[in-house]
Design an enzyme around this catalytic site. Sequence first.
Site, PDB file in Angstrom:
ATOM      1  N   ASP A 209      36.584  32.728  24.768  1.00  0.00           N
ATOM      2  CA  ASP A 209      36.571  34.164  24.460  1.00  0.00           C
ATOM      3  C   ASP A 209      36.746  34.374  22.960  1.00  0.00           C
ATOM      4  OD1 ASP A 209      37.119  36.912  24.186  1.00  0.00           O
ATOM      5  OD2 ASP A 209      38.130  36.998  26.135  1.00  0.00           O
TER       6      ASP A 209
ATOM      7  N   HIS B 235      34.116  36.561  27.313  1.00  0.00           N
ATOM      8  CA  HIS B 235      35.103  37.638  27.416  1.00  0.00           C
ATOM      9  C   HIS B 235      35.111  38.421  28.747  1.00  0.00           C
ATOM     10  CE1 HIS B 235      37.866  40.624  25.918  1.00  0.00           C
ATOM     11  NE2 HIS B 235      36.991  41.596  25.980  1.00  0.00           N
TER      12      HIS B 235
ATOM     13  N   SER C 249      40.516  43.759  28.672  1.00  0.00           N
ATOM     14  CA  SER C 249      40.408  43.853  27.221  1.00  0.00           C
ATOM     15  C   SER C 249      41.313  44.963  26.681  1.00  0.00           C
ATOM     16  CB  SER C 249      38.942  44.048  26.840  1.00  0.00           C
ATOM     17  OG  SER C 249      38.724  43.673  25.512  1.00  0.00           O
TER      18      SER C 249
END
Length: 303
Positions: A239, A269, A122
């Site tokens: 996601d 995610h 991320s």
Amino acid sequence: MPEESSPRRTPQNVPYQDLPHLVNADGQYLFCRYWKPVGKPKALVFVSHGAGEHCGRYEDLAQMLLRLDLLVFAHDHVGHGQSEGERMMVSDFHVFVRDVLQHVDLVQKDHPRLPVFLLGHSMGGAIAILTAAERPSHFSGMVLISPLVVASPESATTFKILAAKVLNLVMPNMSLGPIDSSVISRNKTEVELYNSDPLICRAGLKVCFGIQLLNAVSRVERALPKLTVPFLLLQGSADRLCHSRGAYQLMGSARSLDKTLKIYEGAYHVLHKELPEVTDSVFQEINTWVSQRTAQAGAGSLP
Ligand code: XOV
């Protein structure tokens, strides 16, 4: 007053002298973790965690890499976990990148000539990409788990971006609202762990931090055409925090010759903490990819 009577302490009030740590270029103390194999490591891997979380959440991935005889190391980014700094705040996104380079240089001093890999998730993926872009040909490879490459269409509409830029001038500390933990993973146990982890900052994302994330997105976009590092990219199709469009953009724009994308249909995610069928595959893919790229010359075959 003697220094010993007032040692620097983590936000959780633990003296840094009792914990592995480093002091960054701004004099801030960063909490570090090391997973060291018994013998000589084959390679080094720096783990770069995401926004609001901390490197302790990478224990299982680190253990898996440790079993491959890799030295795994990490720190909590400024403003995160057991490191100093106001929670989820950074003066400029480049501070994260600069601190990673400092830590990499530090560990490489003890292990000269060993290949170095980056693993990022991320926001940590954006940090990894910008770190690799800053040191062309320094890194041997990069594993990216749902990296931040494009701003999420939900959290950052054109209007919201414009509003954030204006708000940043007048109310930089205003909250944009917290991350909805139900979109983290389809694994209920993992969502509960996220909701109850005292080292995770679940407060609303501040406007000024949102601006730094948007800066990161535009810097990543500019860095991609120069990126040559081999990478493995893992992405969930469902996601909602980092859209799969970012993964396709990364595949299309990066100059790297050795690049692999694996899409997990329906996955959310946090792929390393998703449903067992996803997470097992994620661990296997990373294991195989890294093994092939850390094998002794002649031992493996590469594309
Ligand atoms: C924005 C804005 C942007 C894990 C993480 C950034 C998820 C948490 C996203 C928000 C406002 C511009 C949220 C997810 C790490 C990336 C989190 C985590 C928000 N994974 N991101 O296990 O890094 O715990 O993005 F104005 Cl770009």
